[in-house]
Design a protein around this motif. Structure first.
Motif, PDB file in Angstrom:
ATOM      1  N   VAL A 274      -6.450   9.681  -8.630  1.00  0.00           N
ATOM      2  CA  VAL A 274      -7.610   9.248  -9.409  1.00  0.00           C
ATOM      3  C   VAL A 274      -7.410   7.815  -9.864  1.00  0.00           C
ATOM      4  CG1 VAL A 274      -8.128  11.577 -10.193  1.00  0.00           C
ATOM      5  CG2 VAL A 274      -6.620  10.126 -11.560  1.00  0.00           C
TER       6      VAL A 274
ATOM      7  N   GLY B  42      -1.398  11.252  -2.388  1.00  0.00           N
ATOM      8  CA  GLY B  42      -0.810  11.517  -3.698  1.00  0.00           C
ATOM      9  C   GLY B  42       0.681  11.753  -3.619  1.00  0.00           C
TER      10      GLY B  42
ATOM     11  N   PRO C 104      -6.482   5.487  -4.562  1.00  0.00           N
ATOM     12  CA  PRO C 104      -7.610   6.415  -4.765  1.00  0.00           C
ATOM     13  C   PRO C 104      -8.596   6.437  -3.605  1.00  0.00           C
ATOM     14  CG  PRO C 104      -7.178   5.162  -6.766  1.00  0.00           C
ATOM     15  CD  PRO C 104      -6.348   4.536  -5.684  1.00  0.00           C
TER      16      PRO C 104
ATOM     17  N   SER D 160      -2.747  17.053  -5.832  1.00  0.00           N
ATOM     18  CA  SER D 160      -2.252  15.796  -5.268  1.00  0.00           C
ATOM     19  C   SER D 160      -3.335  14.726  -5.225  1.00  0.00           C
ATOM     20  CB  SER D 160      -1.708  16.024  -3.851  1.00  0.00           C
ATOM     21  OG  SER D 160      -2.761  16.274  -2.924  1.00  0.00           O
ATOM     22  N   ARG D 161      -4.513  15.029  -5.755  1.00  0.00           N
ATOM     23  CA  ARG D 161      -5.608  14.068  -5.717  1.00  0.00           C
ATOM     24  C   ARG D 161      -5.234  12.819  -6.510  1.00  0.00           C
ATOM     25  NH1 ARG D 161     -10.936  14.319  -4.458  1.00  0.00           N
ATOM     26  NH2 ARG D 161     -10.901  16.606  -4.285  1.00  0.00           N
TER      27      ARG D 161
ATOM     28  N   ARG E 126      -9.374  12.899   2.409  1.00  0.00           N
ATOM     29  CA  ARG E 126     -10.008  14.173   2.098  1.00  0.00           C
ATOM     30  C   ARG E 126     -11.350  14.320   2.815  1.00  0.00           C
ATOM     31  NH1 ARG E 126      -7.498  16.769  -2.215  1.00  0.00           N
ATOM     32  NH2 ARG E 126      -5.771  15.510  -3.014  1.00  0.00           N
TER      33      ARG E 126
ATOM     34  N   THR F 275       0.078  13.893   2.004  1.00  0.00           N
ATOM     35  CA  THR F 275      -1.092  13.399   1.286  1.00  0.00           C
ATOM     36  C   THR F 275      -0.777  12.041   0.683  1.00  0.00           C
ATOM     37  OG1 THR F 275      -0.528  14.301  -0.898  1.00  0.00           O
ATOM     38  CG2 THR F 275      -1.660  15.775   0.636  1.00  0.00           C
TER      39      THR F 275
ATOM     40  N   ASP G 111      -6.978   8.120  -0.547  1.00  0.00           N
ATOM     41  CA  ASP G 111      -6.954   9.568  -0.727  1.00  0.00           C
ATOM     42  C   ASP G 111      -8.337  10.167  -0.489  1.00  0.00           C
ATOM     43  OD1 ASP G 111      -5.727  12.095  -1.658  1.00  0.00           O
ATOM     44  OD2 ASP G 111      -7.053  11.841  -3.373  1.00  0.00           O
ATOM     45  N   ALA G 112      -9.367   9.525  -1.035  1.00  0.00           N
ATOM     46  CA  ALA G 112     -10.724  10.026  -0.830  1.00  0.00           C
ATOM     47  C   ALA G 112     -11.114   9.999   0.640  1.00  0.00           C
ATOM     48  CB  ALA G 112     -11.708   9.196  -1.657  1.00  0.00           C
TER      49      ALA G 112
ATOM     50  N   VAL H 244     -16.581  12.345  -4.198  1.00  0.00           N
ATOM     51  CA  VAL H 244     -15.299  13.012  -4.393  1.00  0.00           C
ATOM     52  C   VAL H 244     -15.194  14.232  -3.484  1.00  0.00           C
ATOM     53  CG1 VAL H 244     -13.821  14.228  -6.045  1.00  0.00           C
ATOM     54  CG2 VAL H 244     -15.092  12.179  -6.750  1.00  0.00           C
ATOM     55  N   LYS H 245     -16.224  15.092  -3.513  1.00  0.00           N
ATOM     56  CA  LYS H 245     -16.185  16.285  -2.673  1.00  0.00           C
ATOM     57  C   LYS H 245     -17.554  16.944  -2.661  1.00  0.00           C
ATOM     58  CE  LYS H 245     -14.530  19.246  -6.471  1.00  0.00           C
ATOM     59  NZ  LYS H 245     -13.477  20.217  -6.895  1.00  0.00           N
TER      60      LYS H 245
ATOM     61  N   GLU I  60      -5.706  20.052  -4.747  1.00  0.00           N
ATOM     62  CA  GLU I  60      -6.328  19.266  -5.809  1.00  0.00           C
ATOM     63  C   GLU I  60      -5.278  18.581  -6.679  1.00  0.00           C
ATOM     64  OE1 GLU I  60      -9.566  18.424  -6.685  1.00  0.00           O
ATOM     65  OE2 GLU I  60      -9.816  19.056  -4.621  1.00  0.00           O
TER      66      GLU I  60
END
Length: 599
Positions: free
Chosen positions: A465, A218, A437, A462-463, A444, A216, A440-441, A498-499, A460
């Motif tokens: 921000v 993160g 960030p 490892s998200r 995902r 990931t 990562d987004a 975000v999700k 979550e």
């Protein structure tokens, strides 16, 4: 039971639950022995040495997770020194036994990580395909007929196959990114000089980067933070000078039609287009840019005088051991013998001219979104045409270090033949943290899993921000959903998706009468039990969040919405009195389903 992919979150949770580094190392030993790819490692750390390292860690730091990388297994590309294991750079005759760790390896070990072995590579880190090694070619974890990517081939495969949590590679032309794309991984390519190269066999010393393969973004960023930092022993090491990117109104540059080249691979091109749509859905403004000056700069790395740096790195050894080189690697390096000092200066002048042209393109975009590679190849095809096909792999990667860029490669999904593709986010020097960030987004949103496990859910924990609380999350249930009439109120000020998820089961949904555009009302009723309602969680810049909330019309307001995972987030709620004459649609599960139902 351990998951297939040994990401940081999973191992830290396992340690917190009572597992020990000995348990993890025994699992790694078993997985390594069961591996069907004999070309991953050049020198595995002996089993008993791994057990001894785990015991020593437990003796010196007995508290679980008491160090940043406590008990975390990692692999090291075999052009990076790890004391106790030979460094060969993929050439047995070149082998030596380092007396100390490379600076990055020493820092990672001090943080509790355990080296499980030295991994295979394109010899002297010369190649992007992974077939230029006397130890054989590591293969894609998804299809053994296909290349794993190089030069950091074995490092990528160790992570993708679940043998290590992370691995170190190097990147001169794309070697820390191409193997990530071919194995459904994240590739962290730092700003040149951010991670020191002390104890690394150079390829092109002035532009080489130590890189990180991880499951990931993160994980990769956390590991990079441990390994980075100025080292006076490396003449090219640099103090970090973090550069921010806009929190709102982020502009993403994408390839225009004239510069798109996928060498006939429509499936990978489709993955790139899908990544662009995800970036748009995450709130970015998509802007075409001219890749031509970047492409011309990229060509200088192999077609210009920079190939002489490769000769400089091994000139003495080549003079006495030319027959020990891989034939393709030797041909590339010996091609520098005709280069002159005049060529070197002319190449430098040309690079600066192209840099000026790229500056005009950077005025259009904050970040470039590029395919990591335009296509992939079978091992047999690469061996039959090693120069031309390898050159195609670096079409979008070769410029980054010459132009002093930071980059993060992330998975982008799977093509028609079941092989993964990837994209890169590239920006200016020292935007390394600022890129994370959005990278990562984007990862995902692709929902492509991690490594060989296509169904893995990114944890979550490892998200990544935005630092300092720069974004505030809000749950939307109706007209602000993606593609809905009011979604522009989120994307316009720089909001990011975000999700997509569901509420907890005690919420009910109603169609509010006399609203334009039509809007739902979400009400919580403790004790009510249902499947939960579909919502999207968006993140808005703090100033935009305030303006957004001020415009919300009665009877709607903002309160805390509990999600199906037990977490809570600010979101749209409706005053109870407003539903007395409203039609309930809870049974449909969400606003989209209602709009499609014809009710």
């Amino acid at each position: 039971m351990l998951p297939t992919i040994l990401d940081l979150s999973s191992l830290r949770a396992a340690y917190a639950a009572g597992m020990t580094p000995i348990d993890i190392i025994e699992a790694v030993i078993a997985r390594r022995a069961a591996s069907k790819d004999p070309a991953i490692f050049i020198t595995p750390t002996p089993d008993d040495d791994l057990r001894a390292a785990a015991r020593a860690l437990m003796a010196n730091a007995p508290e679980p997770n008491s160090l940043p990388l406590w008990g975390i297994p990692f692999a090291v590309k075999d052009n990076i020194d790890a004391a106790g294991l030979p460094t060969t750079a993929g050439c047995p005759a070149y082998a030596y036994s380092p007396q100390r760790d490379a600076t990055v390896v020493a820092r990672l070990k001090a943080a509790g990580a355990i080296v499980i072995g030295k991994t295979n590579l394109d010899q002297f880190a010369t190649g992007l395909n992974g077939t230029r090694s006397p130890h054989g070619a590591p293969r894609s974890v998804f299809d053994a007929d296909y290349i794993s990517g190089g030069s950091s081939s074995g490092s990528a495969v160790t992570v993708a196959a679940g043998l290590a949590t992370f691995a170190l590679g190097t990147d001169t032309a794309g070697s820390g990114r191409v193997p990530a794309a071919f194995n459904n991984l994240v590739g962290i390519k730092p700003t040149p000089g951010l991670l020191p190269n002390t104890g690394v066999v150079p390829a092109c010393r002035s532009v080489d980067c130590v890189t990180i393969f991880a499951a990931t973004v993160g994980d990769g960023i956390a590991i990079r933070h441990v390994a980075e930092g100025f080292d006076a022993a490396d003449a090219f090491s640099r103090e970090a000078k973090p550069v921010s990117l806009p929190v709102s109104g982020l502009r993403i540059g994408v390839l225009d039609g004239a510069e798109r080249e996928f060498f006939g691979d429509a499936s990978v091109e489709r993955l790139y287009d899908q990544a662009i749509e995800r970036a748009k859905a995450l709130g970015a403004t998509i802007v075409p840019f001219d890749y031509a000056p970047f492409r011309e700069a990229a060509a200088l790395l192999y077609d210009g005088p920079w190939v002489a740096e490769r000769l400089a790195a091994v000139e003495g050894f080549l003079a006495t051991n030319a027959h020990d080189f891989d034939p393709t690697v030797r041909a590339i390096i010996e091609g520098a013998k005709g280069k002159t000092a005049v060529d070197a200066f002319n190449g430098r002048y040309r690079l600066e001219e192209l840099r000026r042209k790229t500056e005009l393109e950077w005025k259009k975009a904050d970040i470039l979104l590029l395919p990591t590679t335009p296509t992939t190849y079978k091992v047999a095809d690469m061996l039959a045409n090693p120069i031309v096909l390898n050159g195609r792999l670096g079409r979008y990667t070769n410029f980054a270090n010459l132009l002093d860029c930071a980059a993060i490669a992330v998975p982008a999904g799977f093509s028609d033949n079941g092989l993964p593709g990837g994209v890169m986010l590239v920006s200016h020097a020292f935007t390394d943290d600022a890129l994370a960030p959005f990278a990562d987004a984007l990862h995902r949103a692709a929902a492509s899993g991690m490594g060989i496990d296509r169904n893995a859910v990114l944890p979550e924990t490892s998200r990544v921000v935005v630092p300092d609380g720069g974004l505030i999350e809000i749950a939307v249930v109706g007209a602000h959903l993606s593609g809905m009439p009011l979604n522009h109120e989120l994307t316009g000020p720089g909001g990011r998706l975000v999700k997509a998820c569901r509420t907890a089961g005690d919420y009910r949904l109603y169609v509010l009468p006399n609203t334009t555009p039509p809007k739902p009302g979400l009400v919580r009723e403790p004790g009510y039990k249902a499947q939960g309602l579909e919502v999207e969680v968006w993140a808005l810049p703090a100033d935009a969040f305030g303006r957004f909330v001020q415009k919300i019309p009665s009877p709607l307001g903002i309160g805390k919405v509990v999600l199906d995972d037990g977490s809570s987030v600010s979101g749209f709620l409706c005053e109870a009195h407003a539903i007395s004459e409203a039609r309930e649609i809870t049974d449909l599960g969400g606003w989209r389903a209602y709009l499609g139902s014809g009710r």
